[in-house]
Design an enzyme around this catalytic site. Structure first.
Site, mmCIF file in Angstrom:
data_model
loop_
_atom_site.group_PDB
_atom_site.id
_atom_site.type_symbol
_atom_site.label_atom_id
_atom_site.label_comp_id
_atom_site.label_asym_id
_atom_site.label_seq_id
_atom_site.Cartn_x
_atom_site.Cartn_y
_atom_site.Cartn_z
ATOM 1 N N SER A 1 -9.376 -12.163 -5.653
ATOM 2 C CA SER A 1 -8.880 -12.204 -4.269
ATOM 3 C C SER A 1 -8.800 -13.620 -3.729
ATOM 4 O O SER A 1 -8.480 -13.814 -2.557
ATOM 5 C CB SER A 1 -9.786 -11.348 -3.369
ATOM 6 N N ASN B 1 -21.486 -8.379 -0.639
ATOM 7 C CA ASN B 1 -21.068 -7.304 0.279
ATOM 8 C C ASN B 1 -21.354 -7.657 1.737
ATOM 9 O O ASN B 1 -20.514 -7.445 2.611
ATOM 10 C CB ASN B 1 -21.757 -5.986 -0.096
ATOM 11 N N LYS C 1 30.162 -16.249 17.935
ATOM 12 C CA LYS C 1 28.881 -15.530 18.045
ATOM 13 C C LYS C 1 27.698 -16.419 18.431
ATOM 14 O O LYS C 1 27.588 -17.557 17.998
ATOM 15 C CB LYS C 1 28.543 -14.827 16.721
ATOM 16 N N GLU D 1 15.432 -10.183 17.760
ATOM 17 C CA GLU D 1 15.618 -9.126 16.759
ATOM 18 C C GLU D 1 14.515 -9.177 15.706
ATOM 19 O O GLU D 1 14.004 -8.144 15.263
ATOM 20 C CB GLU D 1 16.977 -9.265 16.084
ATOM 21 N N TYR E 1 -20.154 -0.164 -0.127
ATOM 22 C CA TYR E 1 -18.999 -0.990 -0.486
ATOM 23 C C TYR E 1 -18.213 -0.379 -1.642
ATOM 24 O O TYR E 1 -18.772 0.152 -2.594
ATOM 25 C CB TYR E 1 -19.453 -2.409 -0.884
HETATM 26 N N1 ARG Z 1 -13.739 -10.196 -2.871
HETATM 27 C C1 ARG Z 1 -14.533 -9.096 -2.461
HETATM 28 C C2 ARG Z 1 -13.923 -8.446 -1.237
HETATM 29 O O1 ARG Z 1 -13.092 -9.039 -0.640
HETATM 30 C C3 ARG Z 1 -15.916 -9.573 -2.123
HETATM 31 C C4 ARG Z 1 -16.962 -8.527 -2.219
HETATM 32 C C5 ARG Z 1 -17.208 -8.170 -3.635
HETATM 33 N N2 ARG Z 1 -18.304 -7.284 -3.792
HETATM 34 C C6 ARG Z 1 -18.483 -6.546 -4.885
HETATM 35 N N3 ARG Z 1 -19.498 -5.767 -4.884
HETATM 36 N N4 ARG Z 1 -17.672 -6.618 -5.893
HETATM 37 O O2 ARG Z 1 -14.229 -7.351 -0.876
#
Ligand code: ARG
Length: 460
Positions: free
Chosen positions: A23, A110, A283, A290, A317
């Site tokens: 990410s 988390n 135009k 828009e 999580y």
């Molecule tokens: N990149 C993860 C997110 O955005 C961070 C948390 C990851 N936690 C885990 N237990 N894999 O959620």
């Protein structure tokens, strides 16, 4: 790059799976919040005797260096890192050695990510509120400028009643003030620190969560560790406030588009906020309005994406929750982009008072006032309404408007009609006399302008 969690595994993660899982390409934007959260965490660990002061100092100095280098561009994000949290920790350990490995004591990604998003959104929400306030101020100035301009107002997009044009503009100021309230309200509810919830169950270390919360400007700590790591309500709440804000901008845009058309010509947009056509030389298109109308759909989409990602998740999580970020970031970016163009577009638009006045003269827009004239002379409203309806039909048939229909014709319907009637149904009278609180008269517009400005002043 070896994963921090590699110990348990015999094989490396598949390349495509690794990219899929990562990410950092989008959560890197939270680097400052991640680092500040880590600094507060390290300070707390030292205060509680969980880390030595020397280690905490090394960690905090190291983090400071990383923050500065990222700010200046001297350090680039490593896109091979799994996420921003792993990147910062790895970089810290690279810089300060073993002490860096102690930072993640009594913490999990988390609660760390839950903290980072809250900190990030708090900062961004503040920026958006400032932008909305600026728009409210601009709309209010325009309304004041157009307090005396007479225009038709519509229902069913049919001319309904005459108003001071500024009155319609102020309707948007009211919506936008509620938007500010919604955003600020969401921020208030969000402003509790989840750090210390750890993976989901808290920790056996003697942490001081309140200390971290206070250092980071929170109003307190979240009260349940499972909720602390699983809650993304604040993302949904903020995105829904943004969706409503966009709905307002979209309705406003729709009017701008209509008003700037040749069919209306109530306004002219400034050249710097319009575009031309590649083929039709005449135009001048209202593309900005828009696009704002179009982008509203994106923000609704972001809200749906968030709600849907969360709806089936068991506690605590789940990796699905990583999807929260792209949705909320997209909503944020879209709202900012729209506001940055919309506000100056409104500030620079010109209202064509002669055109709005002429439009108000057509469409029997003073028919309600004519019925009110009879009612004020003692006729029940329903009876007056019926007579005026008949007169309107006669005028249409014979090519008159109410203002030039002869008195003798009027008197065939009721002897309550006398010469003073023409004055009573003149556009100026119709508008000027709409003095009820929140009504469409110039003096009401000026009162509203003062009220909005006072609200803005008190909130700022
Ligand atoms: N990149 C993860 C997110 O955005 C961070 C948390 C990851 N936690 C885990 N237990 N894999 O959620």
């Amino acid at each position: 790059m070896e994963k921090m969690w590699a110990g348990r595994f015999q094989k490396a993660l598949d390349k495509k799976a690794d990219d899929f899982n990562s990410s950092i390409r989008f959560d890197c934007r939270m680097y400052a919040q991640d680092i500040k959260g880590s600094m507060a965490h390290a300070a707390m660990l030292a205060k509680q005797g969980i880390l030595t002061d020397a280690d905490a100092e090394r960690i905090i100095d190291g983090l400071e260096g990383i923050l500065n280098d990222l700010n200046s561009g001297a350090l680039a994000f490593d896109m091979a890192a799994e996420d921003i949290h792993m990147f910062v920790e790895a970089e810290l350990t690279k810089r300060i050695g073993d002490a860096g490995k102690k930072l993640h004591t009594a913490r999990s990604r988390n609660d760390q990510v839950a903290l980072d998003i809250r900190l990030y959104l708090r900062d961004e929400a503040e920026k958006i509120v400032a932008l909305v306030k600026e728009l409210v101020a601009v709309v209010t100035d325009k309304a004041e400028e157009n307090a005396e301009v007479i225009a038709p107002a519509y229902t069913h997009l049919q001319r309904a009643q005459p108003i001071a044009f500024g009155h319609q503009l102020l309707a948007y100021a009211m919506m936008l003030l509620r938007d500010i309230g919604r955003i600020e309200d969401a921020v208030k509810r969000m402003n509790y620190s989840p750090l210390g919830s750890c993976a989901l169950a808290g920790t056996t270390y003697p942490t001081d969560r309140a200390f971290v919360a206070e250092k980071l400007g929170f109003d307190g700590v979240t009260k349940n560790s499972i909720d602390g790591v699983s809650d993304r309500d604040f993302c949904v709440e903020l995105t829904s406030a943004f969706a409503i804000l966009m709905m307002h901008l979209s309705r406003f845009s729709e009017e701008i588009i209509l008003w700037s058309s040749w069919e209306f010509k109530f306004i002219d947009l400034d050249d710097s906020y319009t575009t031309g056509s590649s083929i039709m030389p005449q135009k001048k298109n209202p593309d900005m309005a828009e696009l704002v109308r179009g982008k509203t759909g994106r923000v609704y989409g972001d809200l749906m994406a968030l709600l849907t990602a969360l709806k089936g998740l068991p506690l605590a999580y789940n990796k699905d929750m990583q999807e929260d970020k792209e949705a909320i970031f997209d909503a944020l970016d879209t709202v900012v982009m729209c506001l940055e163009v919309f506000t100056p577009m409104i500030a620079t638009m010109k209202v064509n008072a002669d055109v709005t006045y002429k439009a108000a003269q057509k469409g029997f827009i003073n028919a309600t006032d004519l019925a009110d004239y009879l009612t004020k002379k003692g006729m029940p409203f329903r009876a007056a309404y019926k007579i005026v309806g008949t007169i309107v039909a006669e005028c249409i048939e014979k090519g008159y408007v109410l203002d030039n229909y002869p008195l003798a014709e009027y008197q065939k319907h009721s002897e309550l009609f006398t010469e003073d009637m023409y004055d009573e149904i003149s556009l100026e009278t119709c508008v000027n006399k709409r003095n009820s609180e929140g009504g469409a008269s110039p003096s009401s517009v000026r009162a509203q302008v003062q009220w909005v400005r006072e609200v803005l002043r008190n909130e700022l």
